[in-house]
Design a protein around this motif. Sequence first.
Motif, PDB file in Angstrom:
ATOM      1  N   PRO A   1     114.427 -40.923 -12.024  1.00  0.00           N
ATOM      2  CA  PRO A   1     113.296 -40.580 -11.154  1.00  0.00           C
ATOM      3  C   PRO A   1     113.596 -39.274 -10.410  1.00  0.00           C
TER       4      PRO A   1
ATOM      5  N   ARG B   1     110.021 -36.630  -6.270  1.00  0.00           N
ATOM      6  CA  ARG B   1     108.622 -36.613  -5.853  1.00  0.00           C
ATOM      7  C   ARG B   1     107.719 -37.139  -6.948  1.00  0.00           C
ATOM      8  N   ASP B   2     106.513 -37.526  -6.564  1.00  0.00           N
ATOM      9  CA  ASP B   2     105.422 -37.812  -7.485  1.00  0.00           C
ATOM     10  C   ASP B   2     104.356 -36.735  -7.278  1.00  0.00           C
TER      11      ASP B   2
ATOM     12  N   ASN C   1     102.591 -32.316  -4.629  1.00  0.00           N
ATOM     13  CA  ASN C   1     103.687 -33.274  -4.572  1.00  0.00           C
ATOM     14  C   ASN C   1     103.621 -34.168  -3.335  1.00  0.00           C
TER      15      ASN C   1
ATOM     16  N   LYS D   1     108.644 -39.458  -3.531  1.00  0.00           N
ATOM     17  CA  LYS D   1     108.661 -40.533  -4.519  1.00  0.00           C
ATOM     18  C   LYS D   1     108.202 -41.851  -3.874  1.00  0.00           C
TER      19      LYS D   1
ATOM     20  N   ASP E   1     103.778 -40.585 -11.791  1.00  0.00           N
ATOM     21  CA  ASP E   1     105.167 -40.913 -11.452  1.00  0.00           C
ATOM     22  C   ASP E   1     106.075 -39.930 -12.192  1.00  0.00           C
ATOM     23  N   ILE E   2     106.838 -39.123 -11.465  1.00  0.00           N
ATOM     24  CA  ILE E   2     107.626 -38.064 -12.088  1.00  0.00           C
ATOM     25  C   ILE E   2     109.041 -38.549 -12.364  1.00  0.00           C
TER      26      ILE E   2
ATOM     27  N   SER F   1     109.086 -33.295 -16.951  1.00  0.00           N
ATOM     28  CA  SER F   1     108.214 -33.233 -15.778  1.00  0.00           C
ATOM     29  C   SER F   1     107.051 -32.293 -16.087  1.00  0.00           C
TER      30      SER F   1
END
Length: 399
Positions: free
Chosen positions: A182, A185-186, A228, A231, A274-275, A299
């Motif tokens: 992960p 960030r998302d 962004n 997360k 979801d990054i 990404s």
Amino acid sequence: MDKLSVDVCVIGGGPAGMTLGLEVARRGCDVAVLEQTGHFNRSFRGETISPDAVSLLARLGILESVTDAGALVNRKMKLTENGRTLLEVDFDDFPHRHRHPLDVPQPTLLAILAQEAGRHTGFALLRNTSAVGLLETDGAVAGVRSRSPAGEQEIRARLTVGADGRYSKMLEMSCLPYRRTPLERDVVWLKLPAPPDWTSDTYHIRIAGGRHGLFIPTYPDLMRVGFNIPKGGLQNLRRAGLTGLHTRLDELAPELADLVRDSIRNWSDTSVLDIFTSVVPRWSRPGLLLIGDAAHTLSPILGQGVSHALFDAMTLAPLLSEALAKGPDEVTMAAREFQRIREPSLRRSRSLQLRQERMFTFSDPVRVALRSTFYRSLNRSPWLKKRLLGSVFFQLQNR
């Protein structure tokens, strides 16, 4: 239970799967592509196609069809921090035949690939069909059990290819080991009407401390926006209401404030990505191979996902068609050779993306100043700019 036998069974009708289906069918093989939806209308999927991928569309013979159906030419990329331009890239400056990225709605690209593939008698696109299990013989994958509204079906194949994206069920069913990392960030995605005073040929990146946003002109008259959040931070953002979302965008593009408020009136107008990155040490086992995001999730930075999907399919097709003419051992060797060829390019892209992601998270004054200095220095050196960005957008054409 109905049964079907093909040379290649492709799971997933995205860019990787449809391109592979087309190219394998062109070489005289029987191929079935399973697509779990009944349409190609995929929201907030990758639409940016790098110059190298544009060159591959030309090689596929569909570039003219794609541009005629609707695409925006991206001539510039501009990175701005708090209203000051740090980096500006003019793709006209690069010495390649295909030098401009395109922004193409994914349904358009997939429909054209499907139409072209459908010209070949060995090609079948099975819509509303999902793979629900693997068929195995003596430890090797021999196809899949599929399910559609018509019922279950056995699809026997000499090679089964998982091209079902970043949340790949084929990866899970394959039992191949993988590592998912992960990122910090998302990304929240949304679409706006194209701002009347923004040019439609420029990809904008806005940064402000540890926050950044992507503003991408999208055919025919829209703009895709991604910004962004920490997360898992969607709940916190939603607690602040839409006002919080509007405020976040105000920090990056205050001139769009009225447009954002007029256009984004409900959380259903947004989507969250979801990054993460995925590393799969072995992309294959006897009878099965993973390609695209199923094998190597990247990404969204610098829009490399669709491009690498096309690279994968066009690299694999000639290897595979030649191997299928020989036997199962050669098919296994072709799958391994495919990974050997493609991995170096994927490693370079992943490494660059991770460095870029880390730089975009800088928020303390010292590192923000260093980041700004780096981009300004890059902007002042045409040679360095071409060298660095050439390694991103022109890997194939630089060979």
